[in-house]
Write a protein that holds these residues in place. Structure first.
Motif, mmCIF file in Angstrom:
data_model
loop_
_atom_site.group_PDB
_atom_site.id
_atom_site.type_symbol
_atom_site.label_atom_id
_atom_site.label_comp_id
_atom_site.label_asym_id
_atom_site.label_seq_id
_atom_site.Cartn_x
_atom_site.Cartn_y
_atom_site.Cartn_z
ATOM 1 N N ALA A 47 0.820 -1.198 0.000
ATOM 2 C CA ALA A 47 0.000 0.000 0.000
ATOM 3 C C ALA A 47 0.859 1.255 0.000
ATOM 4 O O ALA A 47 0.554 2.243 -0.631
ATOM 5 C CB ALA A 47 -0.940 -0.012 1.194
ATOM 6 N N GLY A 48 1.953 1.213 0.722
ATOM 7 C CA GLY A 48 2.963 2.259 0.725
ATOM 8 C C GLY A 48 2.423 3.673 0.730
ATOM 9 O O GLY A 48 2.052 4.200 1.760
ATOM 10 N N SER A 49 2.381 4.289 -0.428
ATOM 11 C CA SER A 49 2.107 5.714 -0.533
ATOM 12 C C SER A 49 0.621 6.043 -0.654
ATOM 13 O O SER A 49 0.281 7.190 -0.934
ATOM 14 C CB SER A 49 2.853 6.280 -1.744
ATOM 15 O OG SER A 49 2.438 5.627 -2.928
ATOM 16 N N SER A 50 -0.265 5.087 -0.487
ATOM 17 C CA SER A 50 -1.694 5.347 -0.643
ATOM 18 C C SER A 50 -2.225 6.187 0.519
ATOM 19 O O SER A 50 -1.835 6.007 1.667
ATOM 20 C CB SER A 50 -2.471 4.034 -0.723
ATOM 21 O OG SER A 50 -2.031 3.259 -1.813
ATOM 22 N N ARG A 51 -3.163 7.101 0.186
ATOM 23 C CA ARG A 51 -3.790 7.905 1.240
ATOM 24 C C ARG A 51 -5.112 8.453 0.716
ATOM 25 O O ARG A 51 -5.304 8.619 -0.492
ATOM 26 C CB ARG A 51 -2.888 9.048 1.678
ATOM 27 C CG ARG A 51 -2.607 10.072 0.589
ATOM 28 C CD ARG A 51 -1.801 11.241 1.105
ATOM 29 N NE ARG A 51 -1.636 12.264 0.062
ATOM 30 C CZ ARG A 51 -1.587 13.568 0.292
ATOM 31 N NH1 ARG A 51 -1.677 14.008 1.530
ATOM 32 N NH2 ARG A 51 -1.439 14.423 -0.705
ATOM 33 N N PHE A 52 -6.022 8.741 1.658
ATOM 34 C CA PHE A 52 -7.309 9.329 1.306
ATOM 35 C C PHE A 52 -7.266 10.817 1.599
ATOM 36 O O PHE A 52 -6.855 11.249 2.678
ATOM 37 C CB PHE A 52 -8.445 8.679 2.095
ATOM 38 C CG PHE A 52 -9.798 9.277 1.790
ATOM 39 C CD1 PHE A 52 -10.444 8.993 0.604
ATOM 40 C CD2 PHE A 52 -10.397 10.151 2.690
ATOM 41 C CE1 PHE A 52 -11.679 9.565 0.303
ATOM 42 C CE2 PHE A 52 -11.631 10.724 2.405
ATOM 43 C CZ PHE A 52 -12.272 10.428 1.204
ATOM 44 N N VAL A 53 -7.700 11.612 0.623
ATOM 45 C CA VAL A 53 -7.714 13.069 0.752
ATOM 46 C C VAL A 53 -9.156 13.545 0.604
ATOM 47 O O VAL A 53 -9.744 13.419 -0.479
ATOM 48 C CB VAL A 53 -6.825 13.733 -0.310
ATOM 49 C CG1 VAL A 53 -6.857 15.247 -0.143
ATOM 50 C CG2 VAL A 53 -5.396 13.199 -0.232
ATOM 51 N N PRO A 54 -9.774 14.083 1.670
ATOM 52 C CA PRO A 54 -11.159 14.577 1.548
ATOM 53 C C PRO A 54 -11.264 15.693 0.513
ATOM 54 O O PRO A 54 -10.312 16.455 0.286
ATOM 55 C CB PRO A 54 -11.462 15.098 2.953
ATOM 56 C CG PRO A 54 -10.491 14.396 3.852
ATOM 57 C CD PRO A 54 -9.241 14.228 3.028
ATOM 58 N N GLY A 55 -12.420 15.769 -0.119
ATOM 59 C CA GLY A 55 -12.633 16.800 -1.119
ATOM 60 C C GLY A 55 -14.088 16.843 -1.536
ATOM 61 O O GLY A 55 -14.923 16.069 -1.043
ATOM 62 N N PRO A 56 -14.451 17.732 -2.453
ATOM 63 C CA PRO A 56 -15.847 17.849 -2.894
ATOM 64 C C PRO A 56 -16.291 16.630 -3.689
ATOM 65 O O PRO A 56 -15.475 15.944 -4.303
ATOM 66 C CB PRO A 56 -15.833 19.101 -3.768
ATOM 67 C CG PRO A 56 -14.413 19.219 -4.231
ATOM 68 C CD PRO A 56 -13.561 18.688 -3.120
ATOM 69 N N CYS A 57 -17.581 16.387 -3.672
ATOM 70 C CA CYS A 57 -18.143 15.282 -4.447
ATOM 71 C C CYS A 57 -18.179 15.664 -5.931
ATOM 72 O O CYS A 57 -18.292 16.848 -6.282
ATOM 73 C CB CYS A 57 -19.560 14.959 -3.988
ATOM 74 S SG CYS A 57 -19.656 14.265 -2.323
ATOM 75 N N PRO A 58 -18.097 14.672 -6.823
ATOM 76 C CA PRO A 58 -18.264 14.956 -8.247
ATOM 77 C C PRO A 58 -19.633 15.588 -8.519
ATOM 78 O O PRO A 58 -20.580 15.408 -7.744
ATOM 79 C CB PRO A 58 -18.162 13.562 -8.890
ATOM 80 C CG PRO A 58 -17.409 12.741 -7.911
ATOM 81 C CD PRO A 58 -17.804 13.254 -6.558
ATOM 82 N N LYS A 59 -19.716 16.309 -9.607
ATOM 83 C CA LYS A 59 -20.970 16.964 -9.994
ATOM 84 C C LYS A 59 -21.410 16.418 -11.348
ATOM 85 O O LYS A 59 -21.088 17.003 -12.397
ATOM 86 C CB LYS A 59 -20.801 18.477 -10.037
ATOM 87 C CG LYS A 59 -20.438 19.086 -8.683
ATOM 88 C CD LYS A 59 -20.429 20.590 -8.732
ATOM 89 C CE LYS A 59 -20.020 21.190 -7.388
ATOM 90 N NZ LYS A 59 -20.958 20.805 -6.310
ATOM 91 N N PRO A 60 -22.145 15.294 -11.340
ATOM 92 C CA PRO A 60 -22.611 14.713 -12.602
ATOM 93 C C PRO A 60 -23.549 15.667 -13.334
ATOM 94 O O PRO A 60 -24.169 16.542 -12.727
ATOM 95 C CB PRO A 60 -23.366 13.450 -12.144
ATOM 96 C CG PRO A 60 -22.869 13.162 -10.769
ATOM 97 C CD PRO A 60 -22.548 14.502 -10.178
ATOM 98 N N PRO A 61 -23.658 15.509 -14.668
ATOM 99 C CA PRO A 61 -24.581 16.360 -15.434
ATOM 100 C C PRO A 61 -26.013 16.289 -14.915
ATOM 101 O O PRO A 61 -26.718 17.302 -14.897
ATOM 102 C CB PRO A 61 -24.473 15.785 -16.858
ATOM 103 C CG PRO A 61 -23.145 15.114 -16.902
ATOM 104 C CD PRO A 61 -22.905 14.590 -15.527
ATOM 105 N N GLU A 62 -26.430 15.092 -14.499
ATOM 106 C CA GLU A 62 -27.732 14.932 -13.860
ATOM 107 C C GLU A 62 -27.483 14.717 -12.369
ATOM 108 O O GLU A 62 -26.904 13.708 -11.973
ATOM 109 C CB GLU A 62 -28.485 13.735 -14.463
ATOM 110 C CG GLU A 62 -28.799 13.903 -15.935
ATOM 111 C CD GLU A 62 -29.537 12.710 -16.506
ATOM 112 O OE1 GLU A 62 -29.973 11.852 -15.709
ATOM 113 O OE2 GLU A 62 -29.661 12.635 -17.735
#
Length: 522
Positions: A47-62
């Motif tokens: 796994a080494g360099s893996s990490r979770f970075v919080p951020g905004p949710c995607p904005k689908p067209p619908e």
């Protein structure tokens, strides 16, 4: 395969959706630059360099309502775990809260079909099916998907799919245009520095293992359909730690999936649909010999294709639409029209009314450009599903499934036209020996199939279940590919399984029958 789920599919969409598939070298392959070095066989990497970075949710067209309450971000992982110090990629993640005030501690993580399907587009189906009723639902776009960085979309291929409705299904012109689109997409992705060899099921599985650790989740449950079932089995085999239970739907067994395999699945699903019609007196009386009728129409259209100007179902200008034998078969595999309407549509076609099939074919002229990750599809299909077989093997499998059909129809795997020359261009390493491995496990498992599935035949689930010593198998009559969103009973069984993995309540399946078929007056 395949978006091949309950929403249908274009001709060039993966089956597994398959949503299916060494490549046969073509003239195009000679000029293709080699992809990056292969991942060491069977070594998923650390796994080494893996990490979770919080951020905004995607904005689908619908807009997707469930994302309004979700916590989102990116999982950053190595693109190729066999190359320490290489670049990282970002995978879009959404954590959708449980509807219950007192949810269970172990969430459900979802693995989408395709490969290449837009995972976030599946969220409404998952929520409507109750996946987050009692548990948090975690959705991550598989590497290369829409909303990821990089995104392995091929707008070039999408535009070809829009043109393809006006061409013969296996016409030389269609092949030439498609291969040019694939070449252009590959050239662009390589110029952007994408390591196409790193987009495979081993790396995909390692991403999910890293996600669980990055989110600090001790145990979770897995639900995957179509290619997602293949990925879930790979994940269970390589990273069993932290998995409480696994549910797989519309099974694409990793040890069996090849390009010739698609023909057996297609024939099984169509055979089951016709048998269900024969078991209903009104359907049997109105359509007494559906196998013969289908064969006649495939032969007739392949010999004398129809060229029509058809208005797509959603409106717009009429488009040139070619309906030949290959197109007819692939519309059936894409569930357009729906199985309950298939006998009526074939009868109408035989009487000179092709409207149902022609409208379905014309619908392919309207493409959502850039939403499907064809690059992921090709990297997996060409490294894991195509090797070891040839175009002649596909033809032989088709001839076995449908003796007497024209070879021009049988030469192309259902929903994957020209896949061998495509693989010659895509040029990724052979990973069949790494991926075509059965998964043996005592982790509680639920195996769900639909009898009308013409993409991943229901009988293939048996071979998978035999290796899962603590498994429950459910076969839902009258349902096609991706069972749970289409069947309230399957939704109930899935909820029961996650509540009691070793003793789910499957009784609702016992009394199920296919719904009545559409009967048109004589």
């Amino acid at each position: 395969m395949p978006k091949h789920s309950i929403r249908g599919a274009t001709a060039a969409t993966a089956l597994v959706c398959l949503a299916a598939f060494g490549p046969v070298p073509s003239s195009s392959a000679a000029a293709a630059p080699p992809s990056a070095a292969p991942h060491p066989a069977g070594q998923p990497g650390a796994a080494g360099s893996s990490r979770f970075v919080p951020g905004p949710c995607p904005k689908p067209p619908e807009p997707i309502e469930a994302l309004s309450d979700a916590q989102c971000g990116y999982l950053e992982v190595p693109e190729n775990r066999s190359r320490p110090g290489g670049r990282t990629i970002k995978l879009a993640v959404a954590r959708i809260p449980a509807a219950s005030d007192k949810p269970a501690a172990d969430p459900v993580v979802f693995m989408a079909g395709g490969p290449g399907a837009d995972t976030f587009d599946d969220i409404p189906f998952l929520v409507d099916s109750g996946l987050n009723k009692d548990r948090e639902l975690i959705v991550m776009a598989q590497r290369g998907n829409r909303y990821d960085q990089p995104n392995l979309a091929c707008p070039e291929v999408d535009r070809f799919n829009g043109q393809a409705v006006g061409l013969g299904y296996d016409a030389q012109q269609a092949e030439r245009i498609m291969l040019k689109a694939v070449t252009d997409c590959r050239t662009r992705l390589m110029a952007d520095g994408v390591d196409l060899s790193a987009y495979n099921s081993t790396e995909n599985a390692a991403d999910f293992a890293d996600l669980r650790k990055a989110l600090d989740i001790p145990r979770w449950n897995v639900y995957g359909y179509s290619y997602g079932s293949n990925l879930a089995l790979t994940y269970l085999r390589l990273h069993p730690e932290g998995i409480r239970a696994v549910a797989i739907d519309s099974i694409a067994p990793s040890q069996f999936v090849t390009l010739p395999w698609t023909w057996g699945s297609t024939a099984e699903g169509i055979r089951n649909i016709f048998a269900a019609c024969a078991a209903q007196p009104a359907c049997k009386d109105r359509y007494p010999d559906l196998p013969r009728l289908l064969t006649e129409q495939v032969r007739e259209l392949e010999a004398r294709p129809l060229t029509l100007n058809v208005t797509p179902p959603d409106g717009g200008k009429p488009v040139k639409t070619v309906l030949d034998g290959g197109a007819l078969l692939n519309l059936i595999v894409a569930f357009t029209p729906r199985p309950k309407d298939m006998p009526a549509a074939l009868e109408e076609l035989s009487k000179g009314n092709p409207e149902r099939f022609a409208q379905a074919r014309a619908a392919g002229s309207v493409q959502k450009v850039g939403e499907f990750a064809h690059g992921l599809t090709n990297s997996i299909a060409c490294s894991e599903w195509a090797p070891g077989y040839s175009e002649s093997d596909v033809l032989k499998a088709g001839q076995k499934a449908y003796p007497g059909w024209p070879d021009t129809v049988l030469a192309q795997p259902p929903q994957l036209p020209f896949q061998y020359p495509v693989c010659g261009i895509w040029n990724v390493p052979d990973r069949a020996s790494v991926q075509r491995v059965p998964t043996s496990s005592s982790v509680p498992a639920l195996v769900i199939s639909g009898t009308f599935d013409v993409k991943t035949g229901a009988s293939w689930a048996r071979g998978v279940a035999r290796n899962l010593s603590n498994s429950t198998s459910v076969q839902v009559p009258g349902i096609g590919h991706w069972v749970v969103p289409q069947s309230p009973c399957a939704q109930s069984v899935l909820a029961s399984f996650f509540a009691h993995p070793t003793a789910p309540d499957t009784r609702c399946v016992d009394d199920l029958e296919p719904q009545p078929f559409t009967i048109i007056p004589k």
